[in-house]
Scaffold this motif. Sequence first.
Motif, PDB file in Angstrom:
ATOM      1  N   PRO A  94      49.159  29.126  36.510  1.00 28.75           N
ATOM      2  CA  PRO A  94      48.443  30.658  36.783  1.00 28.75           C
ATOM      3  C   PRO A  94      48.770  31.758  36.840  1.00 28.75           C
ATOM      4  N   LEU A  95      47.335  32.756  36.733  1.00 30.29           N
ATOM      5  CA  LEU A  95      47.928  33.682  36.500  1.00 30.29           C
ATOM      6  C   LEU A  95      48.013  34.861  37.848  1.00 30.29           C
ATOM      7  N   PRO A  96      48.713  35.216  37.873  1.00 28.58           N
ATOM      8  CA  PRO A  96      48.759  36.115  38.662  1.00 28.58           C
ATOM      9  C   PRO A  96      47.518  36.707  40.068  1.00 28.58           C
ATOM     10  N   ALA A  97      47.969  36.726  41.106  1.00 30.10           N
ATOM     11  CA  ALA A  97      45.973  36.049  41.896  1.00 30.10           C
ATOM     12  C   ALA A  97      46.084  38.110  42.879  1.00 30.10           C
ATOM     13  N   GLU A  98      45.882  38.845  43.020  1.00 29.12           N
ATOM     14  CA  GLU A  98      45.218  39.868  43.953  1.00 29.12           C
ATOM     15  C   GLU A  98      44.632  39.728  44.936  1.00 29.12           C
ATOM     16  N   LYS A  99      44.556  40.243  46.174  1.00 27.87           N
ATOM     17  CA  LYS A  99      43.348  40.219  47.001  1.00 27.87           C
ATOM     18  C   LYS A  99      42.703  38.850  47.224  1.00 27.87           C
ATOM     19  N   PHE A 100      43.656  37.581  47.158  1.00 28.14           N
ATOM     20  CA  PHE A 100      43.329  36.508  47.561  1.00 28.14           C
ATOM     21  C   PHE A 100      42.750  36.227  48.695  1.00 28.14           C
ATOM     22  N   GLU A 101      41.365  36.024  48.634  1.00 31.01           N
ATOM     23  CA  GLU A 101      40.431  35.385  50.159  1.00 31.01           C
ATOM     24  C   GLU A 101      39.585  33.728  49.690  1.00 31.01           C
ATOM     25  N   ALA A 102      40.150  33.384  51.094  1.00 31.83           N
ATOM     26  CA  ALA A 102      39.509  32.071  50.856  1.00 31.83           C
ATOM     27  C   ALA A 102      38.029  32.124  51.636  1.00 31.83           C
ATOM     28  N   LEU A 103      36.804  32.181  51.208  1.00 26.41           N
ATOM     29  CA  LEU A 103      35.607  31.912  51.839  1.00 26.41           C
ATOM     30  C   LEU A 103      35.194  30.626  52.105  1.00 26.41           C
ATOM     31  N   SER A 104      35.401  29.797  53.164  1.00 25.72           N
ATOM     32  CA  SER A 104      35.420  29.157  54.211  1.00 25.72           C
ATOM     33  C   SER A 104      34.077  28.092  53.848  1.00 25.72           C
ATOM     34  N   GLY A 105      33.736  26.589  53.138  1.00 23.28           N
ATOM     35  CA  GLY A 105      32.595  26.215  52.938  1.00 23.28           C
ATOM     36  C   GLY A 105      31.573  26.530  51.573  1.00 23.28           C
ATOM     37  N   LEU A 106      32.964  28.465  50.445  1.00 24.14           N
ATOM     38  CA  LEU A 106      31.753  28.482  49.782  1.00 24.14           C
ATOM     39  C   LEU A 106      32.699  28.217  48.637  1.00 24.14           C
ATOM     40  N   GLY A 107      34.047  28.989  48.633  1.00 24.78           N
ATOM     41  CA  GLY A 107      34.695  28.894  47.516  1.00 24.78           C
ATOM     42  C   GLY A 107      35.651  30.203  47.400  1.00 24.78           C
ATOM     43  N   THR A 108      35.908  30.624  46.532  1.00 22.15           N
ATOM     44  CA  THR A 108      37.195  31.740  46.899  1.00 22.15           C
ATOM     45  C   THR A 108      37.071  32.284  46.208  1.00 22.15           C
ATOM     46  N   ARG A 109      38.331  33.621  46.230  1.00 24.90           N
ATOM     47  CA  ARG A 109      37.700  35.279  45.214  1.00 24.90           C
ATOM     48  C   ARG A 109      38.763  36.012  45.449  1.00 24.90           C
ATOM     49  N   ALA A 110      39.216  36.364  44.224  1.00 25.54           N
ATOM     50  CA  ALA A 110      40.279  37.620  43.851  1.00 25.54           C
ATOM     51  C   ALA A 110      40.276  38.389  42.800  1.00 25.54           C
ATOM     52  N   VAL A 111      41.749  39.320  43.077  1.00 22.88           N
ATOM     53  CA  VAL A 111      40.945  39.863  41.566  1.00 22.88           C
ATOM     54  C   VAL A 111      42.562  39.625  40.169  1.00 22.88           C
ATOM     55  N   ILE A 112      42.234  38.982  39.174  1.00 25.01           N
ATOM     56  CA  ILE A 112      43.386  39.178  38.064  1.00 25.01           C
ATOM     57  C   ILE A 112      43.190  39.518  37.071  1.00 25.01           C
ATOM     58  N   GLU A 113      44.413  40.010  36.768  1.00 26.62           N
ATOM     59  CA  GLU A 113      44.616  41.377  35.725  1.00 26.62           C
ATOM     60  C   GLU A 113      43.343  41.710  35.413  1.00 26.62           C
ATOM     61  N   GLY A 114      43.168  42.393  37.092  1.00 28.18           N
ATOM     62  CA  GLY A 114      42.784  43.687  36.836  1.00 28.18           C
ATOM     63  C   GLY A 114      40.666  43.605  37.578  1.00 28.18           C
ATOM     64  N   LYS A 115      40.303  41.952  36.872  1.00 26.10           N
ATOM     65  CA  LYS A 115      38.962  41.709  36.816  1.00 26.10           C
ATOM     66  C   LYS A 115      38.976  41.279  38.403  1.00 26.10           C
ATOM     67  N   SER A 116      37.670  40.847  38.996  1.00 29.94           N
ATOM     68  CA  SER A 116      36.955  39.975  40.097  1.00 29.94           C
ATOM     69  C   SER A 116      36.246  39.276  39.663  1.00 29.94           C
ATOM     70  N   CYS A 117      36.925  38.054  40.027  1.00 28.18           N
ATOM     71  CA  CYS A 117      36.979  36.510  40.362  1.00 28.18           C
ATOM     72  C   CYS A 117      36.060  35.983  40.870  1.00 28.18           C
ATOM     73  N   LEU A 118      35.519  35.625  41.120  1.00 31.35           N
ATOM     74  CA  LEU A 118      34.944  34.667  42.328  1.00 31.35           C
ATOM     75  C   LEU A 118      34.994  32.916  41.874  1.00 31.35           C
ATOM     76  N   LEU A 119      34.700  31.578  42.452  1.00 28.40           N
ATOM     77  CA  LEU A 119      34.606  30.389  42.801  1.00 28.40           C
ATOM     78  C   LEU A 119      34.175  29.775  43.667  1.00 28.40           C
ATOM     79  N   GLY A 120      33.265  28.819  43.195  1.00 25.60           N
ATOM     80  CA  GLY A 120      32.982  27.906  44.878  1.00 25.60           C
ATOM     81  C   GLY A 120      31.262  27.736  43.866  1.00 25.60           C
ATOM     82  N   ASN A 121      30.542  27.088  45.086  1.00 24.98           N
ATOM     83  CA  ASN A 121      29.060  26.401  44.539  1.00 24.98           C
ATOM     84  C   ASN A 121      28.638  27.870  44.434  1.00 24.98           C
ATOM     85  N   LEU A 122      27.087  27.295  43.907  1.00 27.26           N
ATOM     86  CA  LEU A 122      25.999  27.726  43.620  1.00 27.26           C
ATOM     87  C   LEU A 122      25.246  29.252  44.611  1.00 27.26           C
TER      88      LEU A 122
END
Length: 292
Positions: A94-122
């Motif tokens: 895993p790469l270091p992730a900043e500003k991690f947030e768990a979004l209940s029932g939806l997914g997760t969000r974080a900043v990785i290598e300066g890029k905003s990333c999002l993961l979860g359902n449609l």
Amino acid sequence: ATPTAVMVGTGLGAEHGILIKGGESLEKAYRLTTVVFDKTGTLTRGEPEVTDIEPAEGIAPEKVLSTALSLEALSEHPLAQAIVNRGKAGGLVPLPAEKFEALSGLGTRAVIEGKSCLLGNLRLMIQEGMALSGMDRQASERAAQGKTCVLVAEEGRVIGLIALSDVPRESAKAAVAELKAAGLRVAMITGDNVSTGQAIGRQLGIDEVLAEVLPGDKAQEIRRLQQEGQIVAMVGDGINDAPALTSADIGIAIGAGTDVAIEASDITLMTGDLQAVPRAIRLSFETMKVIR
Ligand code: ADP
Ligand code: MG
């Protein structure tokens, strides 16, 4: 209910790995109309496995998995565990992730290598205005097979999807059939996508599927059924299920579940054998019949 009959009932239950907390839950079992099952970890084993990784055009599959791994390494969700296992098995770290947030029932969000990333359902991708890169169609194909799809996005666009499959418990189908034969209405409740829920429902003989229910709204769905005049038993395993287990007329926790779920329930099944659900209901019913 006479205390003696209830004691006999609870004693018989214990012999079959069914722990009944008190007489009051037995009383309600007599008038039961509906049994609602949580999907993940209750009807299914709760051990999802990654089945496919599908990158969007121009993206390497490795990139999709690496981004997902970095986000999920910080999450406690069962789907996260499966994705982390797959990433590590593929030799990724895993790469270091900043500003991690768990979004209940939806997914997760974080900043990785300066890029905003999002993961979860449609739903999450649409809610956050991500460009879908045609991956929504890929996702619905897999959802129709009963797979759970997790989309991965970076800097405003979906870069791929990861499909996971969580196998139904062996006892699920027979338990559902038995409850229906006893004249009960059987439903499934899940935070997962509608087509995934319906596909699993079809495999198990459950036609009533309440899908895309956020964790905080599960209890409300139970109350809605009660307002329709139903007497509801809820079967669940997880922390998320506790409010719904409490709201139900009878809360049934399965033994493989969390302490929180067990705490919130009236009946605890010691094993993951779902045929104990009709058994527990029958036992309660018989006990009450003796009393009346
Ligand atoms: P369930 O009701 O089946 O136990 P949840 O309410 O926990 O499911 O989650 C609902 C949906 O939200 C999941 O099917 C998934 O699409 C998405 N989701 C939530 N958290 C995560 C995560 N950490 N990783 C991937 N997907 C997630
Ligand atoms: Mg669950």
